[in-house]
Write an enzyme that holds these catalytic residues in place. Structure first.
Site, mmCIF file in Angstrom:
data_model
loop_
_atom_site.group_PDB
_atom_site.id
_atom_site.type_symbol
_atom_site.label_atom_id
_atom_site.label_comp_id
_atom_site.label_asym_id
_atom_site.label_seq_id
_atom_site.Cartn_x
_atom_site.Cartn_y
_atom_site.Cartn_z
ATOM 1 C CB CYS A 304 35.547 5.989 3.936
ATOM 2 S SG CYS A 304 36.877 6.045 2.613
ATOM 3 N NE ARG A 334 46.600 7.022 5.250
ATOM 4 C CZ ARG A 334 46.329 7.946 4.302
ATOM 5 N NH1 ARG A 334 46.889 8.894 3.652
ATOM 6 N NH2 ARG A 334 44.963 7.882 4.210
ATOM 7 C CD GLU A 336 52.325 9.409 5.682
ATOM 8 O OE1 GLU A 336 53.146 9.310 4.804
ATOM 9 O OE2 GLU A 336 51.081 9.471 5.885
ATOM 10 N NE ARG A 345 54.014 13.937 5.216
ATOM 11 C CZ ARG A 345 52.937 13.703 4.215
ATOM 12 N NH1 ARG A 345 52.494 12.491 4.337
ATOM 13 N NH2 ARG A 345 52.687 14.728 3.439
ATOM 14 C CD GLU A 353 36.992 9.418 5.266
ATOM 15 O OE1 GLU A 353 37.929 10.167 5.720
ATOM 16 O OE2 GLU A 353 36.848 8.943 4.260
ATOM 17 C CG ASP A 417 44.498 17.268 -2.026
ATOM 18 O OD1 ASP A 417 43.477 16.313 -1.925
ATOM 19 O OD2 ASP A 417 45.389 16.898 -2.492
ATOM 20 C CD GLU A 436 45.773 16.189 1.082
ATOM 21 O OE1 GLU A 436 46.648 15.586 0.325
ATOM 22 O OE2 GLU A 436 44.799 15.329 1.256
ATOM 23 C CG ASN A 439 40.840 14.216 0.807
ATOM 24 O OD1 ASN A 439 39.971 13.837 1.166
ATOM 25 N ND2 ASN A 439 42.211 13.582 0.678
ATOM 26 C CB CYS A 465 34.642 9.768 1.496
ATOM 27 S SG CYS A 465 36.440 9.609 0.864
ATOM 28 N NE ARG A 472 48.907 15.749 7.243
ATOM 29 C CZ ARG A 472 49.212 15.488 6.065
ATOM 30 N NH1 ARG A 472 48.466 15.746 4.878
ATOM 31 N NH2 ARG A 472 50.059 14.125 5.728
HETATM 32 P P1 ATP Z 1 49.606 13.518 1.814
HETATM 33 O O1 ATP Z 1 49.739 13.628 0.180
HETATM 34 O O2 ATP Z 1 49.939 14.808 2.522
HETATM 35 O O3 ATP Z 1 50.435 12.294 2.277
HETATM 36 P P2 ATP Z 1 47.269 12.126 1.610
HETATM 37 O O4 ATP Z 1 46.816 12.359 -0.023
HETATM 38 O O5 ATP Z 1 48.042 10.886 1.925
HETATM 39 O O6 ATP Z 1 48.223 13.177 2.048
HETATM 40 P P3 ATP Z 1 44.761 11.462 2.110
HETATM 41 O O7 ATP Z 1 44.990 9.851 1.950
HETATM 42 O O8 ATP Z 1 44.046 11.805 1.416
HETATM 43 O O9 ATP Z 1 46.104 12.025 2.480
HETATM 44 O O10 ATP Z 1 44.255 11.600 3.719
HETATM 45 C C1 ATP Z 1 43.251 12.414 4.189
HETATM 46 C C2 ATP Z 1 43.532 13.341 5.160
HETATM 47 O O11 ATP Z 1 43.943 12.512 6.409
HETATM 48 C C3 ATP Z 1 44.638 14.293 4.850
HETATM 49 O O12 ATP Z 1 44.147 15.275 4.061
HETATM 50 C C4 ATP Z 1 45.044 14.570 6.223
HETATM 51 O O13 ATP Z 1 44.116 15.434 6.592
HETATM 52 C C5 ATP Z 1 44.939 13.187 6.941
HETATM 53 N N1 ATP Z 1 46.347 12.743 6.642
HETATM 54 C C6 ATP Z 1 46.693 11.687 5.933
HETATM 55 N N2 ATP Z 1 47.854 11.083 6.156
HETATM 56 C C7 ATP Z 1 48.329 11.722 7.447
HETATM 57 C C8 ATP Z 1 49.471 11.537 8.172
HETATM 58 N N3 ATP Z 1 50.353 10.831 8.148
HETATM 59 N N4 ATP Z 1 49.456 12.505 9.467
HETATM 60 C C9 ATP Z 1 48.505 13.321 9.789
HETATM 61 N N5 ATP Z 1 47.241 13.425 8.824
HETATM 62 C C10 ATP Z 1 47.147 12.637 7.724
HETATM 63 ZN ZN ZN Z 2 37.501 8.512 2.564
HETATM 64 MG MG MG Z 3 50.089 10.370 2.351
#
Ligand code: ATP
Ligand code: ZN
Ligand code: MG
Length: 530
Positions: A304, A334, A336, A345, A353, A417, A436, A439, A465, A472
């Site tokens: 966003c 990301r 991870e 993940r 978004e 969430d 998750e 959100n 947002c 997921r």
């Molecule tokens: P988590 O706590 O599980 O790492 P997050 O809080 O980092 O999630 P957000 O930053 O809120 O996730 O990102 C919004 C959305 O993007 C998440 O709800 C998820 O659907 C998706 N998302 C985030 N990170 C990943 C990832 N590494 N792989 C797949 N989808 C992801």
């Molecule tokens: Zn956002």
């Molecule tokens: Mg995360």
């Protein structure tokens, strides 16, 4: 909090005996300037001593609520006026040997900019600062430094745990016993719908893409479009400055993917490296790095960010509000690390978004509409077991101070969430069995502030947002409902009937195992019969 320091000023010429008298008077006025706006010199600031050697003045200053960097500039400005009439200018101002005395023993050990050392004793902390030049005094370095210290202090107190998690709502139990207990990540790989490309990256074959798109399109059709959001295309590579403004560079730098441009466009300069790769058939990253600029960009993180950039420094009026957009034009990235798993993940993922901008009541109202539509989507359209939770930091920042969040107020900035149960991970009673998937957030002025998004009558503007992570959602959907479309909800089945699936990939050596090939033919058979 109290401050002490020496304000060193260099005058523009030598002083005559008459000037000296004027100087004493000017210093008296500078002292008054330090107390201005405060109830007393103790509360504001005062000059507690001074000396002069030639053209150099050294004033010992003590302040209370007036920050010492501001005090230094007040002294300089005041002297400039009162000595100006005698044609004495101020060449430079510098703050030396400054210290901040804080109540309580701040436990941070971190190396901080502008901090020389930190001493703790008798229930107080003394922070010795590096000397500050005029250009440092004019910028809010000290303000930010102190804010940083108090944030670190608060974080340290609450054990580094980043978030509150408070259940808001949960769906009824729908699958007892579960319809499916397999791990869809494994099934998708086994039947060859996806193939691991690199760590945390997959290639989605047409059939996998078809299922991902079905999730995304249903979401757009049932949630996003009926609420009046319009599609935009956001860039996916961001200059560092964007991350500075959104705060991601501070908060999530360990999980961001950075990128570099080549140092030159001249291919001849790469010749040696190109020849090396030709002969050895190896691509040495450390050699490549020599030809690259420092990382000046990071790849799409929250997706966003460009929205806030777009409205940055723009002036909006009632007619232009609220703004409701969405972007689904590309992946987010990301790192991870050890958490990478399956499609759930990953390093590269896809997301819709949804973003909005408006006055606080508009932003809250839109959030409520989005939330309601999401609940319907989870509960009726996909008909899954879901729950929602309020997640906020343990502390929040309010006009520079950091306070602990005791209770949540859903109309304040914060995040909800959406979580779906993954039966393969365990019973629904267990926290670890939930994923998750998305959100919805209200940010307050978190972004409208730094990006300077303003209303023409000075009214407060907020943003919100919501992220829908397609991978997921698909994994969680399959985890609950399995791979037999006979067990899928009517909305999805009718979508699939309107959009027939593509053929799967079947080659001599693909999918890898005979079990996988068998499963795949079962799946395609079932998909044809929806
Ligand atoms: P988590 O706590 O599980 O790492 P997050 O809080 O980092 O999630 P957000 O930053 O809120 O996730 O990102 C919004 C959305 O993007 C998440 O709800 C998820 O659907 C998706 N998302 C985030 N990170 C990943 C990832 N590494 N792989 C797949 N989808 C992801
Ligand atoms: Zn956002
Ligand atoms: Mg995360």
């Amino acid at each position: 909090m109290r401050y002490r320091g020496v304000v060193k000023l260099e005058l523009s010429r030598d002083l005559t005996p008459e000037d000296l008298e004027a100087l004493e008077k000017a210093l008296g006025e500078a002292g008054l300037a330090l107390a201005k706006g405060f109830r007393s010199p103790e509360e504001g600031g005062r000059i507690v001593g001074w000396e002069r050697v030639g053209r150099v003045l050294r004033l010992s200053v003590e302040t209370g609520r007036l920050r010492i960097d501001e005090a230094s500039m007040r002294v300089k400005n005041s002297l400039e006026v009162s000595l100006g009439v005698r044609r004495i200018g101020i060449r430079s101002v510098r703050l030396e040997d400054a210290l901040v005395e804080v109540e309580g023993e701040v436990r941070v050990e971190a190396k901080l900019p502008f901090v020389k050392s930190i001493e703790r004793s008798g229930g107080r902390t003394i922070i010795h600062l590096e000397d500050l030049e005029e250009r440092d005094l004019k910028r809010p370095f000290l303000l930010r430094l102190l804010r940083l210290l108090s944030e670190k202090e608060v974080k340290a107190k609450w054990g580094g745990k980043a978030e509150h998690w408070q259940l808001i709502k949960r769906s009824r139990v729908k699958f007892d016993p579960p319809l499916f207990t397999g791990d869809p990540n494994k099934v998708l790989e086994e039947v060859g719908l996806v193939k691991r490309f690199s760590v945390g990256q997959w290639l989605y074959t047409p059939l996998a893409t078809y299922l991902l798109n079905a999730m995304r399109d249903l979401f757009l059709r049932e949630v996003v479009l009926p609420l009046g959001f319009r599609e935009a295309i956001f860039p996916k590579m961001y200059p560092l400055e964007i991350g500075l403004k959104t705060g991601h560079l501070r908060g999530t730098i360990n999980s961001m993917v950075f990128c570099s441009l080549p140092k030159t466009y001249n291919i001849e300069e790469f010749e040696e490296l190109a020849d090396y790769m030709y002969v050895t058939d190896e691509a040495p990253p450390e050699e490549l790095a020599k030809h690259l600029r420092y990382p000046e960009y990071f790849l799409c993180y929250a997706q966003c960010e460009p929205f806030y950039w777009f409205f940055g420094s723009e002036l909006l009026d009632d007619a232009s509000l609220p703004v409701k957009w969405f972007d689904r034009s590309g992946p987010s990235f990301r790192w991870e690390s050890g958490g990478i798993y399956g499609l759930e993940r990953v390093i590269e993922f896809h997301r819709v978004e949804v973003v909005w901008l408006g006055k606080p009541e508009q932003v809250v109202r839109i959030r409520d509409e989005v939330l309601k539509a999401y609940e319907r989507f989870m509960d009726e359209v996909l008909d899954l077991e879901w729950r929602t939770a309020w997640v906020t930091p343990w502390y929040y920042e309010q006009s520079g101070a950091v306070e602990r969040v005791e209770e949540f107020d859903i109309n304040r900035p914060g995040t909800i969430d959406f979580e779906l149960w993954l039966p393969y991970r365990g019973p629904r009673e267990e926290q670890k069995a939930w994923l998750e998937v998305g959100n919805v957030s209200i940010h307050g002025t978190k972004f409208t502030g730094p990006f300077r998004i303003r209303h023409n009558r000075g009214e407060t503007l907020w943003t919100g947002c919501s992220g829908f992570g397609t991978q997921r959602w698909l994994v969680a959907f399959l985890a609950q409902r399995g791979f037999d479309p006979g067990n899928w909800p009517p909305a999805l089945r009718s979508y699939l009937r309107e959009n027939p699936p593509p053929e799967p990939v079947v080659a001599i050596t693909y999918p890898k195992t005979s079990a996988g090939r068998e499963e795949l033919s079962k799946l395609t058979e079932l998909l044809r019969k929806v």
